[in-house]
Write an enzyme that holds these catalytic residues in place. Structure first.
Site, PDB file in Angstrom:
ATOM      1  N   GLY A 181       0.844  -1.199   0.000  1.00 11.70           N
ATOM      2  CA  GLY A 181       0.000   0.000   0.000  1.00 11.70           C
ATOM      3  C   GLY A 181       0.872   1.239   0.000  1.00 11.70           C
ATOM      4  O   GLY A 181       2.036   1.201  -0.419  1.00 11.70           O
ATOM      5  N   SER A 182       0.304   2.326   0.493  1.00  7.34           N
ATOM      6  CA  SER A 182       0.999   3.606   0.401  1.00  7.34           C
ATOM      7  C   SER A 182       2.131   3.686   1.422  1.00  7.34           C
ATOM      8  O   SER A 182       2.106   3.026   2.461  1.00  7.34           O
ATOM      9  CB  SER A 182       0.003   4.741   0.643  1.00  7.34           C
ATOM     10  OG  SER A 182      -0.538   4.618   1.935  1.00  7.34           O
ATOM     11  N   THR A 183       3.107   4.527   1.113  1.00  8.09           N
ATOM     12  CA  THR A 183       4.238   4.691   2.027  1.00  8.09           C
ATOM     13  C   THR A 183       3.778   5.291   3.349  1.00  8.09           C
ATOM     14  O   THR A 183       4.253   4.903   4.415  1.00  8.09           O
ATOM     15  CB  THR A 183       5.326   5.548   1.350  1.00  8.09           C
ATOM     16  OG1 THR A 183       5.829   4.789   0.235  1.00  8.09           O
ATOM     17  CG2 THR A 183       6.484   5.853   2.281  1.00  8.09           C
ATOM     18  N   GLY A 202       2.387   2.596   5.338  1.00  7.34           N
ATOM     19  CA  GLY A 202       3.519   1.735   5.703  1.00  7.34           C
ATOM     20  C   GLY A 202       4.258   2.295   6.918  1.00  7.34           C
ATOM     21  O   GLY A 202       4.650   1.548   7.820  1.00  7.34           O
ATOM     22  N   GLU A 225       5.614  -3.435   0.852  1.00  6.98           N
ATOM     23  CA  GLU A 225       5.775  -3.085  -0.557  1.00  6.98           C
ATOM     24  C   GLU A 225       4.992  -1.807  -0.757  1.00  6.98           C
ATOM     25  O   GLU A 225       3.759  -1.824  -0.736  1.00  6.98           O
ATOM     26  CB  GLU A 225       5.276  -4.248  -1.417  1.00  6.98           C
ATOM     27  CG  GLU A 225       5.896  -4.253  -2.775  1.00  6.98           C
ATOM     28  CD  GLU A 225       4.984  -3.625  -3.785  1.00  6.98           C
ATOM     29  OE1 GLU A 225       5.047  -2.376  -3.921  1.00  6.98           O
ATOM     30  OE2 GLU A 225       4.210  -4.353  -4.416  1.00  6.98           O
ATOM     31  N   GLU A 270       4.097  10.189  -5.745  1.00  5.82           N
ATOM     32  CA  GLU A 270       3.386   9.102  -6.420  1.00  5.82           C
ATOM     33  C   GLU A 270       1.943   9.550  -6.677  1.00  5.82           C
ATOM     34  O   GLU A 270       1.234   9.951  -5.750  1.00  5.82           O
ATOM     35  CB  GLU A 270       3.387   7.845  -5.559  1.00  5.82           C
ATOM     36  CG  GLU A 270       2.670   6.697  -6.251  1.00  5.82           C
ATOM     37  CD  GLU A 270       2.735   5.384  -5.482  1.00  5.82           C
ATOM     38  OE1 GLU A 270       2.421   5.391  -4.280  1.00  5.82           O
ATOM     39  OE2 GLU A 270       3.089   4.358  -6.097  1.00  5.82           O
TER      40      GLU A 270
END
Ligand code: ADP
Length: 492
Positions: free
Chosen positions: A242-244, A247, A264, A397
Site C-alpha cells: 500500500g501507500s508509504t 507503511g 511493498e 506518487e
C-alpha cells in the site's frame, strides 16, 4: 460457477458472493457497525455491502489464527500443504471467470486485464505449492569443543496479518497468502475497503480446498481494522502492500511486539530511453508502463527520461501510442483502460494534473475527465512534458494515468536524476548497447530494473523496494523466507 463475462448483471453476481467475515472457518457477522458499501467505479452504482470488520473482529480472527497455528495445521506434512495449495489452484482456475468479473466490477480494471490474471494466479499458487516441499535448514560444523551436532530448523513465523491494497484485489490475496500457507503460517487477511469482494471469494475457495478452519481468516473493513492487525500483540508478522504513509504507520504500530514486516510501498519509477533504443518498441512500452491499470500500479513507469537527441520525436511517438488507448466500460473486451478505483482517487489524480499545469509543465495529451464517461471515475491518460525534477508531479506518487517526461543529455546525468527519488521500486531502460545496459542497470537504486521491456513479473523472481518503497521481497525463494524463522539447534 462459470459465467459469461459479457452478460453480467451486477446484482446477480453479488447475490451469490459471501458477504460476511470468515473467522475460524465460519461466515460471521461483524460484531457491530454499519455494513461497508462497495461501488462499481465505472458507473458509480453501489454493488452491495459487506461486513465492516472492526478491531474487535480482528481480535477474534487473530485468536482463531493462533489456535489454528497450534492445531492440526502444524501437524500437516509439507506434502499435505502442497496438496492443499494445488487443490486451491484448481478451484481458483475453475472459477477464474467469476473472480475476474468481480474484480472488474469492484475496482474497474478492464476485463481483459483481470482475465489475464488467471495465468499469474495459477503460476503463483503452483510455484508456492512446490516451495512447500523445499523448505529446509542446514547442518553446520561448529568449532566448539566436543564437536556438537548443530543444525538449523526453518519454522513458520506464526500468525501473519496480510493487508492488501485495491489495485489488484484477487492477485494480492494469492501473492501474499499462498507462500504463507506453503511455509505453514496462518493468516488474517484485511483487504482494501474499496475492493473487498474477491477476498471473500478467496476465503470461500480456501474452505472448499480443505484449508483447515482458522488457517485463513478474512476480515473486510477499513483502516482501523488494518491498524489493529499492525499493532496486535499476537500477530507475528505483517505483510503489507500500500501507500508509504500507511507503511510508516505500520512500522510504528509493529513496535508493540517487534513484529516482522514486509512492506511493498509506493514508487516513482524512472523509465529511461537512450537514443540508441528500439524506439518503436520503447514507445509502446513507454505508454503501457504508466497507463496499464490506469496508472494504479506501484511500479508504474511514471518518470519518462528521454535522451535529448530523440526527445521530441519520441514524445510524439508515446503520445500517439497513448491516444490509441481505448477507455471505456471495463466489461467490454475492447476496453484497454477503465476508471480509477473511486471518486476519491479520481479527485486526487485531477489535483496532481492541476499542479502540473500550475507549476509550468506542458500538457501534451489528456488532462481531464472524458465527457462521454462522466458517470464513472475516469481520467484520460495524460502526458506532461517539460517537467523539471522539483515539480510535484515529478516527485510524488500519483497512482493514476499521468506521465511526466524529462529531457536528459548523458548516462551519468540520468542515473543521478533517476536515483534522486525517495522511492526505489522499479526502473526501466531501453538501449541496444550491452555495456550501457549493464552500467546503468547496476547504478539504478531500485529493487527491479527492466531492460528493453517493462513490468515483467514471474513467481520465481523476487520483487520489492529499495529506499522508501519498502523492504522484504515477494516472489522467489526469498518470499518463503519472509514467512519463516530460523532456529539453531545444538546437540552436545
Ligand atoms: P491507499 O491510500 O492507496 O488507499 P493505503 O495504504 O491507505 O492505500 O491502504 C492499503 C491498505 O491498508 C488497505 O487495506 C487499508 O484499509 C489499510 N490501512 C489503512 N490505514 C491503515 C493503518 N493505519 N494500519 C494498517 N492498515 C491500514
Amino acid at each position: 460457477m462459470s459465467i459469461q463475462v459479457t452478460s453480467i448483471k451486477t446484482q446477480e453476481l453479488f447475490r451469490d458472493l459471501p458477504k460476511k467475515l470468515l473467522i475460524d472457518g465460519d461466515w460471521r457477522d461483524a460484531q457491530a457497525g454499519e455494513p461497508l458499501e462497495t461501488r462499481n467505479p465505472a458507473t458509480g452504482a453501489v454493488i452491495g455491502s459487506v461486513a465492516r470488520g472492526r478491531p474487535g473482529d480482528i481480535d477474534l480472527a487473530v485468536d482463531a489464527a493462533r489456535r489454528a497455528l497450534n492445531g492440526p495445521w502444524a501437524k500437516l506434512t509439507p506434502f499435505e500443504r502442497q496438496e492443499i495449495l494445488l487443490g486451491l489452484a484448481d478451484i481458483i482456475e475453475k472459477n477464474y471467470d467469476l473472480i475476474a468479473a468481480v474484480d472488474t466490477m469492484d475496482m474497474g480494471a478492464p476485463i481483459t486485464r483481470t482475465l489475464a490474471g488467471r495465468r499469474r494466479a495459477m503460476q503463483l499458487l503452483r510455484y508456492y505449492a512446490g516451495q512447500a516441499t523445499t523448505i529446509h535448514g542446514e547442518t553446520l560444523r561448529s568449532s566448539v569443543a566436543g564437536d556438537p551436532f548443530v543444525c538449523t530448523l526453518k519454522e513458520p513465523i506464526g500468525v501473519v496479518g496480510a493487508i492488501t491494497p485495491w489495485n489488484a484485489p484477487f492477485g494480492m490475496c494469492v501473492w501474499k497468502i499462498a507462500p504463507a500457507l506453503a511455509a505453514g503460517c496462518t493468516v488474517v487477511l484485511k483487504p482494501a475497503e474499496q475492493t473487498p469482494l474477491s477476498a471473500l471469494l478467496f476465503g470461500q475457495f480456501c474452505l472448499e480446498a480443505g484449508v483447515p478452519p482458522g488457517v485463513v481468516n478474512v476480515v473486510t473493513g477499513e483502516g482501523d481494522a488494518g491498524a489493529r492487525l499492525a499493532e496486535h500483540p499476537d500477530v507475528d508478522k505483517v505483510s503489507f502492500t500500500g501507500s508509504t504513509s500507511t507503511g510508516q504507520k505500520i512500522v510504528r504500530a509493529s513496535a508493540s511486539n517487534i513484529k516482522k514486516l514486509s512492506l511493498e510501498l509506493g514508487g516513482k519509477s524512472a523509465h529511461i530511453i537512450m537514443s540508441d533504443a528500439d524506439l518503436e518498441k520503447a514507445a509502446v512500452a513507454g505508454a503501457a508502463a504508466v497507463f496499464n491499470n490506469s496508472g494504479q500500479i506501484c511500479s508504474a513507469g511514471t518518470r519518462l527520461f528521454v535522451q535529448a537527441e530523440i526527445h521530441d520525436a519520441f514524445v510524439d511517438m508515446v503520445k500517439a501510442e497513448t491516444e490509441k488507448l481505448k477507455l471505456g466500460d471495463p466489461l467490454d473486451p475492447g476496453t484497454q483502460l477503465g476508471p480509477l478505483v473511486d471518486t476519491n482517487q479520481m479527485e486526487r489524480v485531477l489535483g496532481y494534473i492541476a499542479k502540473g499545469h500550475a507549476e509550468g509543465a506542458t500538457l501534451r495529451t489528456g488532462g481531464e475527465r472524458p465527457q462521454e464517461l462522466a458517470q464513472g471515475s475516469f481520467v484520460a491518460p495524460t502526458i506532461f512534458s517539460n517537467v523539471t525534477d522539483d515539480m510535484t508531479i515529478a516527485r510524488e506518487e500519483i497512482f493514476g494515468p499521468v506521465l511526466s517526461v524529462f529531457r536528459f543529455e548523458t548516462a551519468d546525468e540520468v542515473v543521478g536524476r533517476a536515483n534522486s527519488s525517495e522511492y526505489g521500486l522499479g526502473a526501466g531502460l531501453w538501449t541496444q548497447n550491452i555495456g550501457t545496459a549493464h552500467s546503468i542497470g547496476r547504478a539504478l537504486r531500485t529493487g527491479t530494473v527492466w531492460i528493453n521491456s517493462y513490468q515483467s513479473m514471474d513467481p520465481a523472481v523476487p520483487f520489492g523496494g529499495y529506499k522508501m518503497s519498502g523492504y522484504g521481497r515477494e516472489s522467489g525463494s526469498a518470499h518463503i523466507e519472509e514467512y519463516l524463522q530460523t532456529k539453531s539447534m545444538w546437540i552436545a
